[in-house]
Design an enzyme around this catalytic site. Structure first.
Site, PDB file in Angstrom:
ATOM      1  N   TYR A   1       0.827  -1.206   0.000  1.00  0.00           N
ATOM      2  CA  TYR A   1       0.000   0.000   0.000  1.00  0.00           C
ATOM      3  C   TYR A   1       0.860   1.253   0.000  1.00  0.00           C
ATOM      4  CZ  TYR A   1       0.325   0.813   5.152  1.00  0.00           C
ATOM      5  OH  TYR A   1       0.737   1.072   6.437  1.00  0.00           O
TER       6      TYR A   1
ATOM      7  N   ASN B   1      -9.287  -2.620  15.750  1.00  0.00           N
ATOM      8  CA  ASN B   1      -8.713  -2.099  14.501  1.00  0.00           C
ATOM      9  C   ASN B   1      -9.746  -1.997  13.375  1.00  0.00           C
ATOM     10  OD1 ASN B   1      -6.035  -1.134  14.329  1.00  0.00           O
ATOM     11  ND2 ASN B   1      -5.225  -3.188  14.684  1.00  0.00           N
TER      12      ASN B   1
ATOM     13  N   ALA C   1      -6.724   6.903  28.102  1.00  0.00           N
ATOM     14  CA  ALA C   1      -7.292   5.566  27.956  1.00  0.00           C
ATOM     15  C   ALA C   1      -7.884   5.121  29.287  1.00  0.00           C
ATOM     16  CB  ALA C   1      -6.226   4.571  27.496  1.00  0.00           C
TER      17      ALA C   1
ATOM     18  N   GLY D   1       0.468   3.917  13.213  1.00  0.00           N
ATOM     19  CA  GLY D   1       1.209   2.953  14.019  1.00  0.00           C
ATOM     20  C   GLY D   1       1.114   3.170  15.513  1.00  0.00           C
TER      21      GLY D   1
ATOM     22  N   GLY E   1      -1.509   3.112  17.530  1.00  0.00           N
ATOM     23  CA  GLY E   1      -2.362   2.141  18.196  1.00  0.00           C
ATOM     24  C   GLY E   1      -1.659   0.806  18.402  1.00  0.00           C
ATOM     25  N   ASP E   2      -0.881   0.382  17.398  1.00  0.00           N
ATOM     26  CA  ASP E   2      -0.121  -0.862  17.533  1.00  0.00           C
ATOM     27  C   ASP E   2       0.942  -0.718  18.615  1.00  0.00           C
ATOM     28  OD1 ASP E   2      -1.612  -1.708  15.332  1.00  0.00           O
ATOM     29  OD2 ASP E   2      -0.058  -1.089  13.913  1.00  0.00           O
TER      30      ASP E   2
END
Length: 370
Positions: free
Chosen positions: A109, A186, A249, A284, A286-287
């Site tokens: 991508y 996700n 969070a 990236g 979130g990962d």
């Protein structure tokens, strides 16, 4: 090659495989082309090659901080598949159980430099019919999948094909002897043909022990508004991590022994605010948050500290241009995670902060890092 695990786990009494790595991550990775300058895809003259994939990002990030990690997937027998395997293995991840597909290509991508949250962000995926989209439970090694203390999955896999959705349903079914199952929702709207199909992600999340979900994802995919509403819709996981963007969070922890259907009312909620960072790119993050939280989980740290490690590792990703960032060293992260609430609130991190030499400095002297 993956470093040997030092978990010291005794033989499983139910005959299930003894973990030989800390984390197994299963899902698609793609070759990513990052723009050489800002602008529309139509105007960018050249791109730099990198790798991108939620599960492989988590595996690479964990391996870079001393955890043992295994990545399981399918890639083509093309040069892009060669590149993915080499790049992920170079991070210290075990890739021996990745299957090569001679009939299907490795996904790729292209994206723009703009933040994903803005209207100017563009992504062009070339993953339809990819090798990873052909993953099924029948052609993957079940012993390898169950060989970690944690099995980490993502909702992206479920959207790739009917076979992949079936695989995810198989892996999230509650069965004796499985590893702790971590699931990052996700939600990617562009991967689901019908918005209603994304309800499948809620079903999968209910089968997990540890769930990561953004409040924006839950709103768009399931029509849920607010952390408490998400917790009420997901009473089954032992740990539910609701990411609330720049605010922070909230983690809902089911009280030990509580019936899963009554867990929302009985769970304890812990909120930790996000860090102030000089944003370079949000891709990236979130990962990286998931990897930081999982790292602290493997170490048996308290929930509040796990959230702080998630924020710190996300800050590493937010302050670099690519999808995959080098996280802070363990000692550095531990010092920052131990700050009091006032110092944590003043912490401001910029590009290069993870490489800063902090030896001999107190954590409260590191409150502003540029």
């Amino acid at each position: 090659m993956t470093r040997s695990s030092n978990t010291g786990d005794p033989p499983a009494p139910d005959g299930s495989p003894v973990p030989d790595v800390d984390v197994v991550c299963l899902g698609e990775s793609m070759v990513t082309f990052l723009p050489s300058r800002p602008g529309r895809l139509a105007d960018v003259p050249s791109f730099d090659r990198a790798i991108g994939g939620a599960e492989s990002n988590v595996a690479c990030t964990l391996a870079r901080t001393g955890h043992t990690a295994r990545w399981i997937s399918r890639v083509g027998t093309d040069g892009f598949g060669d590149h993915l395997l080499a790049a992920i293995a170079d991070c210290g991840v075990d890739t021996r159980h990745v299957r090569r597909d001679p009939l299907r290509p490795t996904g790729i991508y292209f994206r723009t430099a703009a933040d994903r949250a803005t209207d100017t962000h563009e992504v062009a995926y070339y993953r339809a019919g990819s090798a990873a989209s052909a993953m099924t439970a029948a052609d993957l090694d079940p012993a390898a999948i169950r060989s970690g203390r944690i099995l980490h999955l993502s909702g992206i896999t479920a959207a790739l094909s009917a076979d992949c959705l079936g695989l995810m349903r198989e892996l999230t079914a509650r069965r004796p002897g499985r590893p702790l199952l971590s699931f990052d929702v996700n939600y990617r709207p562009g991967l689901w043909r019908e918005p209603a199909q994304a309800r499948a992600l809620l079903e999968l999340a209910r089968g997990a022990d540890l769930v990561f979900v953004g409040d924006d994802e839950a709103r768009d995919a399931w029509g849920l508004h607010g952390a408490r509403a998400i917790a009420e819709a997901l009473p089954e996981p032992d740990i539910l991590v609701v990411k609330q963007g720049k605010a922070g969070a909230t983690v809902f922890q089911r009280t030990t022994g509580t019936d899963r259907r009554r867990a929302a009312a009985a769970s304890t909620a812990t909120f930790v605010p996000s860090l102030n960072v000089d944003l370079v790119a949000a891709t990236g993050a979130g990962d990286a948050f998931a990897a930081g939280f999982l790292s602290a989980t493997l170490r048996g740290l308290p929930v509040r500290t796990r959230i702080r490690h998630g924020h710190l590792w996300a800050a590493a990703a937010l302050t670099v241009p690519g999808d995959l960032a080098t996280p802070p060293g363990r000692a550095h992260a531990d010092r920052l995670a131990d700050l009091d609430d006032e110092a944590w609130g003043r912490l401001h991190l910029g590009p290069g902060w993870t490489a800063a030499d902090t030896s001999g400095r107190r954590a409260d002297e590191e409150v502003r890092t540029r």
